[in-house]
Design an enzyme around this catalytic site. Structure first.
Site, PDB file in Angstrom:
ATOM      1  CB  VAL A  13      76.770  64.346  16.829  1.00 42.13           C
ATOM      2  CG1 VAL A  13      77.633  65.248  15.954  1.00 42.13           C
ATOM      3  CG2 VAL A  13      75.900  65.177  17.770  1.00 42.13           C
ATOM      4  CB  SER A  14      76.276  58.984  17.726  1.00 41.31           C
ATOM      5  OG  SER A  14      76.359  58.679  16.350  1.00 41.31           O
TER       6      SER A  14
END
Length: 202
Positions: A13-14
């Site tokens: 995920v970012s």
């Protein structure tokens, strides 16, 4: 002596405010169906996909190059990254090393010509989407400036939600001689933040 190869499961995920809960169930079902008899190792990053220089990914690709990995499994191709150049290089390297790649949601198989073509198309799309989002953000900020709006009173470069991995990447990339603007883009932060991190760490 032969090495027992494992399946590498990669999640990304970012940012630290996101989690991988939506990715795990599909990956676990795939492992139960197709990888039950093979050891599997999970790798997880909370890091921007605009660079391939990520802590968990770096460990995974090192295992690949050491001949320890049978297959890399991801939920969707853009979890591997949103950098077309880096992904294209990866799609060349994995088959050369005899390592398979499974993207559950995309239904990809790098062992076929059609699969390799689709993988490269999706890599380009992922980078395009990232660039379009960045352009929209900049356009929105420019409109706000023209309307006289400002962003709070925090000092430029203040560390609002920076992860340890981002800090380490900024320091490492600076040590490798990368320009500060490029470091900012790669780590998903502003240039003032890059300057502040480097000041704080000498």
């Amino acid at each position: 002596m032969s090495i027992d190869k494992h399946i590498s499961v990669y999640l990304r995920v970012s940012s630290r405010s996101q989690d991988t809960a939506t990715q795990r169930p599909d990956l676990e079902r795939w492992l139960a169906a197709f990888g039950a008899d093979t050891e599997h190792v999970w790798y997880e990053d909370r890091f921007t996909g605009r660079t391939m220089q990520r802590p968990a990914w770096s460990r995974l690709i090192a295992a690949v190059r050491a001949g320890e990995v049978q297959r890399v499994v991801v939920w969707r191709l853009d979890r591997l990254g949103r950098n077309a150049k880096g992904l294209t290089s990866l799609f060349d390297e994995l088959p050369r090393l005899g390592v398979g790649l499974v993207s559950i949601k995309d239904g990809l198989d790098l062992e076929t010509a059609a699969g390799r073509l689709m993988a490269n198309v999706l890599a380009s799309v992922a980078q395009y989407e990232t660039e379009v989002r960045a352009e929209r953000v900049l356009a929105g900020q420019e409109r706000a400036r023209r309307q006289g709006k400002t962003w709070g009173g925090s000092k430029p470069g203040r560390l609002l939600s920076l992860s340890r991995d981002q800090v380490d990447a900024i320091i490492r990339l600076h040590g490798e001689g990368e320009p500060k603007a490029k470091i900012a883009r790669a780590t998903g932060v502003s240039r003032p933040t890059v300057y502040r991190i480097l000041e704080q760490h000498g």
